[in-house]
Scaffold this motif. Structure first.
Motif, PDB file in Angstrom:
ATOM      1  N   ALA A 125      84.345  57.584  73.781  1.00  0.00           N
ATOM      2  CA  ALA A 125      84.564  58.663  72.621  1.00  0.00           C
ATOM      3  C   ALA A 125      85.362  59.723  73.114  1.00  0.00           C
ATOM      4  O   ALA A 125      86.481  59.843  72.298  1.00  0.00           O
ATOM      5  CB  ALA A 125      83.230  59.256  72.345  1.00  0.00           C
ATOM      6  N   LEU A 126      85.583  59.941  74.484  1.00  0.00           N
ATOM      7  CA  LEU A 126      86.583  60.993  75.132  1.00  0.00           C
ATOM      8  C   LEU A 126      88.091  60.466  74.926  1.00  0.00           C
ATOM      9  O   LEU A 126      88.809  61.010  74.325  1.00  0.00           O
ATOM     10  CB  LEU A 126      86.217  61.446  76.120  1.00  0.00           C
ATOM     11  N   GLU A 127      87.992  59.144  75.405  1.00  0.00           N
ATOM     12  CA  GLU A 127      89.082  58.589  75.445  1.00  0.00           C
ATOM     13  C   GLU A 127      89.868  58.237  73.951  1.00  0.00           C
ATOM     14  O   GLU A 127      90.982  58.532  73.771  1.00  0.00           O
ATOM     15  CB  GLU A 127      89.321  57.321  76.148  1.00  0.00           C
ATOM     16  N   GLN A 128      88.865  58.083  73.077  1.00  0.00           N
ATOM     17  CA  GLN A 128      89.591  57.737  71.485  1.00  0.00           C
ATOM     18  C   GLN A 128      89.814  58.959  71.166  1.00  0.00           C
ATOM     19  O   GLN A 128      91.240  59.179  70.564  1.00  0.00           O
ATOM     20  CB  GLN A 128      88.403  57.234  70.885  1.00  0.00           C
ATOM     21  N   ARG A 129      89.121  59.992  71.144  1.00  0.00           N
ATOM     22  CA  ARG A 129      89.407  61.283  70.413  1.00  0.00           C
ATOM     23  C   ARG A 129      90.693  62.231  71.223  1.00  0.00           C
ATOM     24  O   ARG A 129      91.621  62.741  70.709  1.00  0.00           O
ATOM     25  CB  ARG A 129      88.382  62.318  70.406  1.00  0.00           C
ATOM     26  N   VAL A 130      90.658  62.128  72.656  1.00  0.00           N
ATOM     27  CA  VAL A 130      91.660  62.772  73.270  1.00  0.00           C
ATOM     28  C   VAL A 130      92.785  61.987  73.626  1.00  0.00           C
ATOM     29  O   VAL A 130      94.004  62.454  73.377  1.00  0.00           O
ATOM     30  CB  VAL A 130      91.069  63.288  74.698  1.00  0.00           C
ATOM     31  N   LEU A 131      92.853  60.865  74.085  1.00  0.00           N
ATOM     32  CA  LEU A 131      94.298  59.933  74.482  1.00  0.00           C
ATOM     33  C   LEU A 131      94.814  59.411  73.403  1.00  0.00           C
ATOM     34  O   LEU A 131      96.027  59.305  73.366  1.00  0.00           O
ATOM     35  CB  LEU A 131      93.688  59.113  75.568  1.00  0.00           C
ATOM     36  N   ARG A 132      94.092  58.696  72.339  1.00  0.00           N
ATOM     37  CA  ARG A 132      94.794  58.211  71.375  1.00  0.00           C
ATOM     38  C   ARG A 132      94.843  59.071  70.161  1.00  0.00           C
ATOM     39  O   ARG A 132      95.858  58.983  69.362  1.00  0.00           O
ATOM     40  CB  ARG A 132      93.687  56.878  71.005  1.00  0.00           C
ATOM     41  N   ARG A 175      85.518  72.716  64.478  1.00  0.00           N
ATOM     42  CA  ARG A 175      84.336  72.038  65.324  1.00  0.00           C
ATOM     43  C   ARG A 175      85.024  71.849  66.789  1.00  0.00           C
ATOM     44  O   ARG A 175      85.631  71.164  66.959  1.00  0.00           O
ATOM     45  CB  ARG A 175      83.576  70.739  64.715  1.00  0.00           C
ATOM     46  N   VAL A 176      84.112  72.915  67.675  1.00  0.00           N
ATOM     47  CA  VAL A 176      84.431  72.418  69.046  1.00  0.00           C
ATOM     48  C   VAL A 176      83.113  71.862  69.841  1.00  0.00           C
ATOM     49  O   VAL A 176      82.048  72.211  69.698  1.00  0.00           O
ATOM     50  CB  VAL A 176      84.478  73.821  69.656  1.00  0.00           C
ATOM     51  N   ALA A 177      83.488  70.630  70.434  1.00  0.00           N
ATOM     52  CA  ALA A 177      82.334  69.975  71.078  1.00  0.00           C
ATOM     53  C   ALA A 177      82.562  70.375  72.526  1.00  0.00           C
ATOM     54  O   ALA A 177      83.418  70.339  73.255  1.00  0.00           O
ATOM     55  CB  ALA A 177      82.718  68.466  70.959  1.00  0.00           C
ATOM     56  N   LEU A 178      81.248  71.186  72.917  1.00  0.00           N
ATOM     57  CA  LEU A 178      81.275  71.484  74.544  1.00  0.00           C
ATOM     58  C   LEU A 178      80.345  70.419  74.869  1.00  0.00           C
ATOM     59  O   LEU A 178      79.249  70.350  74.659  1.00  0.00           O
ATOM     60  CB  LEU A 178      80.574  72.921  74.504  1.00  0.00           C
ATOM     61  N   ILE A 179      80.716  69.697  75.855  1.00  0.00           N
ATOM     62  CA  ILE A 179      80.430  68.406  76.551  1.00  0.00           C
ATOM     63  C   ILE A 179      79.042  68.710  77.364  1.00  0.00           C
ATOM     64  O   ILE A 179      79.251  69.378  78.558  1.00  0.00           O
ATOM     65  CB  ILE A 179      81.005  67.510  77.209  1.00  0.00           C
ATOM     66  N   ASP A 180      77.790  68.352  76.950  1.00  0.00           N
ATOM     67  CA  ASP A 180      76.708  68.513  77.803  1.00  0.00           C
ATOM     68  C   ASP A 180      76.238  67.155  78.713  1.00  0.00           C
ATOM     69  O   ASP A 180      75.716  66.147  77.914  1.00  0.00           O
ATOM     70  CB  ASP A 180      75.401  68.952  77.157  1.00  0.00           C
ATOM     71  N   TYR A 181      76.654  67.243  80.121  1.00  0.00           N
ATOM     72  CA  TYR A 181      76.342  65.959  80.839  1.00  0.00           C
ATOM     73  C   TYR A 181      75.426  66.484  82.030  1.00  0.00           C
ATOM     74  O   TYR A 181      75.549  65.530  83.095  1.00  0.00           O
ATOM     75  CB  TYR A 181      77.706  65.315  81.084  1.00  0.00           C
ATOM     76  N   GLY A 182      74.946  67.612  81.942  1.00  0.00           N
ATOM     77  CA  GLY A 182      73.837  68.096  83.280  1.00  0.00           C
ATOM     78  C   GLY A 182      74.827  68.486  84.155  1.00  0.00           C
ATOM     79  O   GLY A 182      74.219  68.706  85.157  1.00  0.00           O
ATOM     80  N   ALA A 183      76.194  69.023  83.853  1.00  0.00           N
ATOM     81  CA  ALA A 183      76.978  69.525  85.282  1.00  0.00           C
ATOM     82  C   ALA A 183      77.683  70.743  84.810  1.00  0.00           C
ATOM     83  O   ALA A 183      78.711  70.806  85.664  1.00  0.00           O
ATOM     84  CB  ALA A 183      77.597  68.467  85.697  1.00  0.00           C
ATOM     85  N   GLY A 184      77.323  71.517  83.734  1.00  0.00           N
ATOM     86  CA  GLY A 184      78.326  72.506  83.392  1.00  0.00           C
ATOM     87  C   GLY A 184      77.430  73.729  83.267  1.00  0.00           C
ATOM     88  O   GLY A 184      76.474  73.508  82.891  1.00  0.00           O
TER      89      GLY A 184
END
Length: 206
Positions: A69-76, A4-13
């Motif tokens: 969520a990003l910090e949890q999944r990526v950093l930790r 599963r690839v999450a492609l982040i949609d935050y209105g700027a991509g």
């Protein structure tokens, strides 16, 4: 290959082009999402970005719990992460476009304006060589498509995974552990860019 690839949609991509490029290299499950729960369940995370540093950071911050969520999944939990263009710049400590704005701070550095000169055009736009640093993950030597006026000045040269030349060295990619960011647009870089995305899907960070 990642499930599963999450492609982040935050209105700027540039989501449509990145999604299509991921499909072209065989990504089996791509979630274009602004849902932190989906991010927390993802095997790989991609943060694209087009526009101004502050607007992109504001857009990401406006999604409740997304940065957590990003910090949890990526950093930790150290899942592989790819930032593209402004998505890469947001990894920095801060950006100085139209004032000083805090970034994610995952890779220390500052995003600054490229200094114009008679022979140097800003924005830096078009195809240019990507020169990988020794031992850099994922990055190959080749030509990629760039479109940017600001560049990532890393605090530690060891975090620079690749450079390009635009009146002098300009950061083309940064990397630290399971995190990689590219200033160029792999989704617009034809065979070269597709190769990078394919390697990202298979990447097992050291």
């Amino acid at each position: 290959m990642a499930e599963r690839v999450a492609l982040i949609d935050y209105g700027a991509g540039n989501l449509h082009s990145v999604h299509n490029a991921l499909k072209a290299v065989g990504a089996p499950d791509i979630a274009v999402t602004d849902d932190p729960a989906v991010v927390r369940a993802a095997d790989r995370i991609i943060l694209p970005g087009v526009g101004a540093f502050a607007a992109c950071m504001d857009g990401l911050s406006a999604i409740p719990e997304m940065i957590d969520a990003l910090e949890q999944r990526v950093l930790r939990e150290t899942v592989p992460f790819l930032g593209i263009c402004v998505g890469m710049q947001l990894l920095a400590t801060r950006g100085v476009e139209h004032g000083v704005h805090q970034g994610l701070g995952w890779i220390p550095g500052e995003v600054r304006l490229i200094e114009a000169a008679p022979e140097i055009k800003v924005p830096h736009m078009g195809w240019n060589d990507v020169i990988p640093a020794t031992g850099a993950p994922l990055i190959a030597h080749g030509e990629a498509y760039f479109l940017h006026s600001y560049h990532f000045a890393a605090a530690d040269d060891a975090d620079v995974a690749a450079s390009t030349d635009h009146g002098g060295p300009v950061t083309a990619a940064v990397a630290r552990g399971n995190i990689i960011g590219v200033q160029f647009h792999p989704e617009k870089s034809q065979t070269y860019g597709l190769g990078l995305l394919r390697r990202f899907l298979d990447w097992i960070p050291a």
